[in-house]
Design an enzyme around this catalytic site. Sequence first.
Site, PDB file in Angstrom:
ATOM      1  N   SER A 153       0.889  -1.238  -0.169  1.00 45.54           N
ATOM      2  CA  SER A 153      -0.062   0.000   0.006  1.00 45.54           C
ATOM      3  C   SER A 153       0.743   1.295   0.058  1.00 45.54           C
ATOM      4  CB  SER A 153      -0.810   0.084   1.114  1.00 45.54           C
ATOM      5  OG  SER A 153      -0.214  -0.010   2.289  1.00 45.54           O
ATOM      6  N   ASN A 154       1.904   1.362   0.607  1.00 54.09           N
ATOM      7  CA  ASN A 154       2.667   2.513   1.132  1.00 54.09           C
ATOM      8  C   ASN A 154       3.774   2.797  -0.043  1.00 54.09           C
ATOM      9  OD1 ASN A 154       4.264   0.142   1.690  1.00 54.09           O
ATOM     10  ND2 ASN A 154       4.938   1.076   3.722  1.00 54.09           N
ATOM     11  N   CYS A 173       7.729   1.113   6.475  1.00 55.93           N
ATOM     12  CA  CYS A 173       8.056  -0.060   7.116  1.00 55.93           C
ATOM     13  C   CYS A 173       9.427   0.103   8.133  1.00 55.93           C
ATOM     14  CB  CYS A 173       8.538  -1.208   6.164  1.00 55.93           C
ATOM     15  SG  CYS A 173       9.710  -0.876   4.962  1.00 55.93           S
ATOM     16  N   SER A 213       1.029  -6.554   6.324  1.00 56.28           N
ATOM     17  CA  SER A 213       0.842  -7.054   7.701  1.00 56.28           C
ATOM     18  C   SER A 213       1.213  -8.507   8.065  1.00 56.28           C
ATOM     19  CB  SER A 213      -0.470  -6.478   7.954  1.00 56.28           C
ATOM     20  OG  SER A 213      -1.415  -7.337   7.577  1.00 56.28           O
ATOM     21  N   LYS A 250      -0.343  -9.054  -8.007  1.00 54.66           N
ATOM     22  CA  LYS A 250      -1.459  -9.045  -7.096  1.00 54.66           C
ATOM     23  C   LYS A 250      -1.748  -7.370  -6.942  1.00 54.66           C
ATOM     24  CE  LYS A 250      -5.231  -9.048  -4.280  1.00 54.66           C
ATOM     25  NZ  LYS A 250      -5.163  -7.514  -4.098  1.00 54.66           N
ATOM     26  N   ALA A 251      -2.481  -6.823  -7.773  1.00 51.61           N
ATOM     27  CA  ALA A 251      -2.692  -5.222  -7.514  1.00 51.61           C
ATOM     28  C   ALA A 251      -3.060  -4.976  -6.152  1.00 51.61           C
ATOM     29  CB  ALA A 251      -3.635  -4.809  -8.752  1.00 51.61           C
ATOM     30  N   HIS A 252      -2.773  -3.881  -5.768  1.00 48.89           N
ATOM     31  CA  HIS A 252      -3.172  -3.615  -4.433  1.00 48.89           C
ATOM     32  C   HIS A 252      -4.627  -2.429  -4.468  1.00 48.89           C
ATOM     33  CE1 HIS A 252      -3.348  -2.051  -0.084  1.00 48.89           C
ATOM     34  NE2 HIS A 252      -2.378  -2.821   0.230  1.00 48.89           N
ATOM     35  N   GLU A 296       4.443  -2.391  16.042  1.00 46.49           N
ATOM     36  CA  GLU A 296       4.155  -1.338  15.254  1.00 46.49           C
ATOM     37  C   GLU A 296       2.932  -0.763  15.035  1.00 46.49           C
ATOM     38  OE1 GLU A 296       5.447  -1.203  10.497  1.00 46.49           O
ATOM     39  OE2 GLU A 296       4.033  -2.610  11.061  1.00 46.49           O
ATOM     40  N   GLU A 338       7.603  -9.260   3.916  1.00 42.05           N
ATOM     41  CA  GLU A 338       8.314  -8.018   4.685  1.00 42.05           C
ATOM     42  C   GLU A 338       7.361  -7.649   5.437  1.00 42.05           C
ATOM     43  OE1 GLU A 338       8.568  -4.589   5.615  1.00 42.05           O
ATOM     44  OE2 GLU A 338       9.114  -3.855   3.802  1.00 42.05           O
TER      45      GLU A 338
END
Length: 506
Positions: A140-141, A282, A222, A166-168, A374, A245
């Site tokens: 996403s980021n 991250c 996540s 896989k498109a976000h 986190e 990750e």
Amino acid sequence: MTSVPSIDPRTGETTGIVAEETTPEQVDRICSAALAAAGPLEELGRAARASLLDDLAGALETNRERIVEVADRETALGAGRLHGELTRTCYQLRLFGEVLRDGGYLEATIDHAGDTPMGPRPDLRRMLVPIGPVAVFGASNFPLAFSVPGGDTASALAAGSPVVLKAHHSHPATSQLCYEIMAGAARRSGAPDGTLGIVHGLEAGAGLVAHPAIRAVGFTGSPGGAKALLAIIEKRPEPIPFYGELSSLNPVVVTPAAAADRGERIGADFAASFTLGAGQFCTKPGLLLVPAGPDGDRVVTAVQEAISGLEPMTMLNAGIAAAYQQGTDALRAALTASPADGSLPSGGTSRPGRAAPYVFLATAGDLPPEATGECFGPVTVIARWADEAELFAAVDELPSSLTATVHRGPGETVLPAELARRFRPHTGRLVFDGYPTGVAVSWAQHHGGPWPATNSQHTSVGTSAIRRFLRPVTWQNAPADLLPPELRDEYDSLPRRVDGVFHPKI
């Protein structure tokens, strides 16, 4: 069928429909095409794949303005940040071209037949080969660096492995646009059909991971998402590698000598680091360990002053904004028990889709679980420590992270060395006198760490990321004309180890 909308996070409004969610039948066709492309992509050879990566970078740069415009509309990350991200990705694609031309990544090794203390040895020749089609889940980021274009895609293609993306859902238009640009460039470069594919939708992502053609998965997201995909992998008849990750606290320690030397500057720079990109990195530092006393007070005050004028920041999507609110609420509840704890004033209050920056205070000897997990967004915890025993006890209890940072005084080595010794088993990158946000792409970079930072020993940034999508094969007593060129005796265009002796590239 379910439509895939593109949403502007600044307004929450849908700006268009990108696609329909990919059906199971379409997932099967895309994965089957990737499997069919695997052999031809490997047979292109290293030089042709290097040219392919160069062509992908060129196509992205040619369409730079259009890509950045769409990505900014979907992420609110700003044109400056996104231009930098795209430049990084194009550099990374070309760097993997250099990795291919160098050839050392193959670990080509030859042991000729002969006598050994164990007895006769056959002729043995080993190198790394592509693992096969790879599923890559966009983050996403980082829509242009850890998504459709990015390190996973670049390293997998360099390895010779086709990629199904896989498109976000947070930036589907950006994902689709980048895919179309890259797929077109791949065709023009001579790559086989199926070298790149894309799917949309949660169920399509699950089907992608379960498909027998997929041989590895690259994921940035996540721990919950990772566990869901791992559960799918465990049900496969043949499990496959999963490279995730995931989550990272990224602690920062300030020594007394550093606080005395430049406490105000450390505080101001730390505030800039944990609020960068609305804290949606991250590598965001989520914990600052500061010595008690007047010098430490200056660090804390500088952090407070730096965020005092900041306005609430637009988050990537409503779900992330809601999770941030829940996380800061939990921190507030956990850190108000002691009179010494509590949140410092921030630049405002959070509102839908936006997040106000927060700092919470704690003591290092009494950190609750909420302070060591986190919280994605512009929030951090500052923990004060009275002596080294309290500091070391806190450090030893922290979860593993992508990074750990130590700020030293001029010429200071003893305490920093001990901190590095304690951090090293639990981190992938040790940072000194700096900040972990910002991960350079280079031969020496490592972006990983023990769980929950990642579930892999291999990095997702830098040239050794290619190792994730390769596997070793040994040829025993193979005729020369059945060997890969890189393992034939006369080949001298890459580094190799022959009979135990390293031979550099000529």
